[in-house]
Design an enzyme around this catalytic site. Sequence first.
Site, PDB file in Angstrom:
ATOM      1  N   LYS A 187      16.174   4.904 -13.440  1.00  0.00           N
ATOM      2  CA  LYS A 187      15.260   5.111 -12.312  1.00  0.00           C
ATOM      3  C   LYS A 187      15.425   6.539 -11.841  1.00  0.00           C
ATOM      4  O   LYS A 187      16.524   7.111 -11.921  1.00  0.00           O
ATOM      5  CB  LYS A 187      15.594   4.161 -11.151  1.00  0.00           C
TER       6      LYS A 187
HETATM    7  P1  NAD Z   1       2.286   2.568  -4.332  1.00  0.00           P
HETATM    8  O1  NAD Z   1       2.848   3.752  -3.686  1.00  0.00           O
HETATM    9  O2  NAD Z   1       1.043   2.709  -5.140  1.00  0.00           O
HETATM   10  O3  NAD Z   1       2.006   1.419  -3.257  1.00  0.00           O
HETATM   11  C1  NAD Z   1       2.925   0.981  -2.303  1.00  0.00           C
HETATM   12  C2  NAD Z   1       2.120   0.381  -1.171  1.00  0.00           C
HETATM   13  O4  NAD Z   1       3.003  -0.271  -0.278  1.00  0.00           O
HETATM   14  C3  NAD Z   1       1.325   1.417  -0.348  1.00  0.00           C
HETATM   15  O5  NAD Z   1       0.036   0.897  -0.086  1.00  0.00           O
HETATM   16  C4  NAD Z   1       2.127   1.513   0.950  1.00  0.00           C
HETATM   17  O6  NAD Z   1       1.305   1.854   2.044  1.00  0.00           O
HETATM   18  C5  NAD Z   1       2.630   0.088   1.057  1.00  0.00           C
HETATM   19  N1  NAD Z   1       3.791  -0.092   1.910  1.00  0.00           N
HETATM   20  C6  NAD Z   1       4.917   0.648   1.987  1.00  0.00           C
HETATM   21  N2  NAD Z   1       5.724   0.142   2.948  1.00  0.00           N
HETATM   22  C7  NAD Z   1       5.097  -0.939   3.466  1.00  0.00           C
HETATM   23  C8  NAD Z   1       5.414  -1.885   4.487  1.00  0.00           C
HETATM   24  N3  NAD Z   1       6.561  -1.827   5.140  1.00  0.00           N
HETATM   25  N4  NAD Z   1       4.514  -2.863   4.758  1.00  0.00           N
HETATM   26  C9  NAD Z   1       3.355  -2.947   4.083  1.00  0.00           C
HETATM   27  N5  NAD Z   1       3.001  -2.083   3.105  1.00  0.00           N
HETATM   28  C10 NAD Z   1       3.869  -1.100   2.813  1.00  0.00           C
HETATM   29  O7  NAD Z   1       3.469   1.951  -5.233  1.00  0.00           O
HETATM   30  P2  NAD Z   1       3.362   0.915  -6.422  1.00  0.00           P
HETATM   31  O8  NAD Z   1       3.430   1.657  -7.699  1.00  0.00           O
HETATM   32  O9  NAD Z   1       2.250  -0.028  -6.157  1.00  0.00           O
HETATM   33  O10 NAD Z   1       4.757   0.157  -6.281  1.00  0.00           O
HETATM   34  C11 NAD Z   1       4.945  -0.911  -5.351  1.00  0.00           C
HETATM   35  C12 NAD Z   1       6.216  -1.661  -5.711  1.00  0.00           C
HETATM   36  O11 NAD Z   1       6.108  -2.172  -7.037  1.00  0.00           O
HETATM   37  C13 NAD Z   1       7.485  -0.828  -5.701  1.00  0.00           C
HETATM   38  O12 NAD Z   1       8.560  -1.642  -5.283  1.00  0.00           O
HETATM   39  C14 NAD Z   1       7.656  -0.439  -7.152  1.00  0.00           C
HETATM   40  O13 NAD Z   1       8.982  -0.111  -7.494  1.00  0.00           O
HETATM   41  C15 NAD Z   1       7.207  -1.723  -7.819  1.00  0.00           C
HETATM   42  N6  NAD Z   1       6.771  -1.586  -9.206  1.00  0.00           N
HETATM   43  C16 NAD Z   1       5.792  -0.716  -9.533  1.00  0.00           C
HETATM   44  C17 NAD Z   1       5.363  -0.669 -10.847  1.00  0.00           C
HETATM   45  C18 NAD Z   1       4.216   0.194 -11.266  1.00  0.00           C
HETATM   46  O14 NAD Z   1       3.738   0.025 -12.387  1.00  0.00           O
HETATM   47  N7  NAD Z   1       3.697   1.069 -10.434  1.00  0.00           N
HETATM   48  C19 NAD Z   1       5.967  -1.482 -11.818  1.00  0.00           C
HETATM   49  C20 NAD Z   1       6.958  -2.368 -11.422  1.00  0.00           C
HETATM   50  C21 NAD Z   1       7.347  -2.419 -10.110  1.00  0.00           C
END
Ligand code: NAD
Length: 408
Positions: free
Chosen positions: A96
């Site tokens: 990571k």
């Molecule tokens: P992103 O930045 O696109 O989206 C995150 C969203 O969460 C945003 O809309 C933000 O406003 C919202 N957010 C943050 N804090 C919040 C809160 N306290 N309450 C409500 N909403 C909140 O990120 P992402 O890529 O969608 O990743 C989201 C999660 O999924 C993370 O934990 C990431 O590690 C995990 N993840 C992502 C991927 C990927 O392919 N992008 C793969 C596996 C896991």
Amino acid sequence: MLDSVHMFMKKTGQYLGLPADTIERLKAIDNEHLFKIHLNSGKSFAAYRIQHNNQLGPYKGGIRFHKSVNLDEMRALATLMSLKTAAAGLPLGGAKGGVTLDPQTLDEAELEELSRKYIAHLYPHIGPAKDVLAPDVNTNAKFMGWMMDEYEKLTGDDGQAGFTGKSVEQGGSLGRDAATGRGGVIALEDLLALEKTDDRAITLAIQGFGNVGSYFGVIAEELRPKWHLVAASDSEAAVYSAAGLSAKQLQNFKQERGRFKAYAQTNVAVISNDNLISLDVDVLVLAGLENAVTTANMKQVKARYIVEMGNGPVASEAYDYLTKAGKVILPDIIANAGGVIVSYLEWLQNKQGEHWTEDKVNRHLAKLIKQAVKNMYSSARADKLSLKQAAFAMAIQRLIEEAPGLKS
Ligand code: NAD
């Protein structure tokens, strides 16, 4: 967060009857790259790349730009990634990376400079056969493009297979943007079927409507039109409508940099994030950051099903409380594995010089996710484990069986 992950690993090790030193070896992190990035403007930021384990294949993991990025979180997310790739049956390890900053405080040129300097520090330690990077919170295909370009300039090598989640023009895979959300929808569909839950008219609330959350909503709308999305949140507020929301419309709104606190549509109420967590829905999808449900708010959760689309959104004490209260939690290392599965397919396409159709990518994704859910569910049933324990057990067993360095 690392404590939570270690706690689950320890409990799983005890259940599997493993010697304590085997779990200690599994917890150990191979390499920690901790450095500072100095921008020309004088601003400087703490940066990380944590390479947890590469016994099954090159390290693999996302890059997060967020103000809460810290060493504990990076170590936990790298460890979870090794478990995720193992549970999904991929020939990859876990890593990571991240930079501690609020990306909104930088302009586009500074974000590019930051991305390039991140690679300028790390390039000897990464690449297609060493460590493959991907987007995560607040990073996307554009950042991967900058990083790949910098890597190629510095090494003179072809860096395509060293970065996944690239744009299609730069060799990215079709279907990657939606992959994590799609995998989550398929996993939930299969879980509900295994649980014999009638899903004809279930209600969903999605916490965190970013890449993962919004695609979860959009793909659910496509594949399961009778699931009703009633609420969605960003970091500031949530929108709610008992009559149902259009995920596609909300995704367009967010992609145009809309903020839910300013969402103005008839029959849609703006509610607080806390209210979203406590809604009386069938499924609560947690797609924001870690520790969304802790001892502070676990008693408010009414949903029977919780889908961990983010990494580590349910803290360990809350997990124990909720499972004892009869909730079914689809664990992160399976629910969100769609992202790393399609990253793996992208890496494979790049290495083989191929470009697959979206349909082919989605078929491979569905096959791998379905297999993982089936294995997790049958082991949970047979051995009376929670789904998370069963998923961790699958991952740990594979690591021990296939990784020579982890055997006693
Ligand atoms: P992103 O930045 O696109 O989206 C995150 C969203 O969460 C945003 O809309 C933000 O406003 C919202 N957010 C943050 N804090 C919040 C809160 N306290 N309450 C409500 N909403 C909140 O990120 P992402 O890529 O969608 O990743 C989201 C999660 O999924 C993370 O934990 C990431 O590690 C995990 N993840 C992502 C991927 C990927 O392919 N992008 C793969 C596996 C896991």
